[in-house]
Design an enzyme around this catalytic site. Structure first.
Site, PDB file in Angstrom:
ATOM      1  N   THR A 167       0.994  -1.275   0.167  1.00 46.81           N
ATOM      2  CA  THR A 167       0.026   0.111  -0.078  1.00 46.81           C
ATOM      3  C   THR A 167       1.005   1.167   0.019  1.00 46.81           C
ATOM      4  O   THR A 167       2.111   1.075   0.424  1.00 46.81           O
ATOM      5  CB  THR A 167      -0.880   0.241   1.247  1.00 46.81           C
ATOM      6  OG1 THR A 167      -1.845  -1.197   1.305  1.00 46.81           O
ATOM      7  CG2 THR A 167      -1.553   1.342   1.607  1.00 46.81           C
ATOM      8  N   THR A 217      -0.602   0.229   6.493  1.00 48.35           N
ATOM      9  CA  THR A 217      -0.296  -0.733   5.546  1.00 48.35           C
ATOM     10  C   THR A 217      -0.147  -1.956   6.278  1.00 48.35           C
ATOM     11  O   THR A 217      -0.354  -2.340   7.498  1.00 48.35           O
ATOM     12  CB  THR A 217       0.924  -0.367   4.828  1.00 48.35           C
ATOM     13  OG1 THR A 217       1.241  -1.554   3.924  1.00 48.35           O
ATOM     14  CG2 THR A 217       2.149  -0.169   5.728  1.00 48.35           C
TER      15      THR A 217
HETATM   16  N1  GLY Z   1      -3.460  -2.923   3.382  1.00 45.77           N
HETATM   17  C1  GLY Z   1      -3.913  -3.377   2.007  1.00 45.77           C
HETATM   18  C2  GLY Z   1      -4.381  -4.687   2.011  1.00 45.77           C
HETATM   19  O1  GLY Z   1      -4.926  -5.165   2.814  1.00 45.77           O
HETATM   20  O2  GLY Z   1      -5.280  -4.966   0.897  1.00 45.77           O
END
Ligand code: GLY
Length: 298
Positions: A167, A217
């Site tokens: 992310t 993230t």
């Molecule tokens: N944090 C990104 C996802 O779980 O897709």
């Protein structure tokens, strides 16, 4: 008039550090461009959107171009922005757009809504003049094919081991002392179509308040359980950002959740932390750039 110290922190994802140098290089460009706007009296919102849009255009990061694909091979992306006064704009499962973060910003600035999903988000993108754009790359297609070939196509969410998510996110404080956050995610390879990550959920992966701003993230479902961004910003009411992040990540570690975050508090104190083996991040304060790409990589 006294002005606030400027500051910006960016992350390029936790648990997906395939190429440390490429992450560092990409983050440095995003940080420098975002910080340049702060120097030019731009708002914290302008700065975080700029930084994240640069990372969306860089296929090294899992957002925008190069986003991870769903089980059906579609690129459904989530992105959100939030300012310390509680204004939020987000899109989830948006497709065929180069920069989801710019559409999320439009939700905040040009609509009466907070969060648009799927076809509605796509329609807003077209109405706002964002042309159709295919974000799939050979690498993102190969990642899905490899997963399927390994017979792990239904792995998610019981992935176990190392979570390869990624992310991109940014937080900033501008000269007025205002805070903002932006987060953009291409999701996890092989997820069900329609799955929404933490990135676009207020309080989960993206949150700002007068005490601080945080972008997360890592494993989205874990971040949602923790309401990690909200939890960390809440802690900043009574402690510096660095302590807030340490405590929030300790709780994630205790629960064996794979997460990471960056943040900034109302005094410009920066923070970062992760329970994953890897995370790339960096920050810029007092015109100086600090970069980190932690972990062993792939
Ligand atoms: N944090 C990104 C996802 O779980 O897709």
């Amino acid at each position: 008039m006294r002005t606030s110290p400027l500051g910006m922190v960016c992350h390029g994802g936790a648990g997906a550090l395939a190429d440390r140098q490429a992450h560092s290089d990409g983050l440095a460009v995003a940080l420098e461009e975002g910080y340049r706007l702060l120097r030019q009296s731009g708002s914290a919102l302008d700065a975080v959107v700029k930084a994240v849009s640069i990372m969306e255009d860089n296929p090294v990061f899992n957002c925008g171009t190069g986003s991870n694909l769903t089980l059906d091979g579609t690129a459904e992306m989530d992105a959100a922005v939030m300012t310390q006064d509680g204004r939020f704009g987000g899109v989830c499962c948006v497709t065929d757009v180069r920069n989801p973060i710019l559409v999320a910003e439009k939700v905040l600035t040009d609509t009466d809504h907070a969060l648009l999903c799927g076809a509605g988000a796509n329609a807003l993108a077209r109405r706002m003049g964002f042309e159709k754009y295919d974000v799939k790359t050979e690498r993102s297609s190969n990642r899905l094919e490899t997963l399927k070939a390994e017979g792990k196509s239904s792995h998610f969410p019981r992935l176990g081991g190392r979570v390869k998510t990624g992310t991109a996110g940014a937080v900033a404080i501008d000269k007025h002392g205002s805070l903002a956050v932006a987060t953009s995610s291409g999701g996890i390879t092989g997820r069900m179509p329609g799955r929404v990550s933490d990135a676009a959920i207020p309080g989960a992966g993206t949150y700002a308040a007068p005490s601080g701003a945080v972008s997360c993230t890592g494993h989205g479902e874990a971040i949602i359980q923790l309401m990690l961004a909200h939890d960390t910003v809440g802690r900043m009411k009574t402690m510096p950002a660095s302590v807030a992040a340490t405590l929030a990540v300790s709780e994630a570690r205790r629960r064996k959740f794979m997460v990471g975050l960056v943040g900034i508090d109302a005094r410009g104190g920066v923070c970062f932390g992760h329970s994953t083996p890897d995370m790339s991040y960096g920050y810029m304060i007092a015109d100086k750039l600090f970069m980190f790409a932690e972990g062993k990589g792939k």
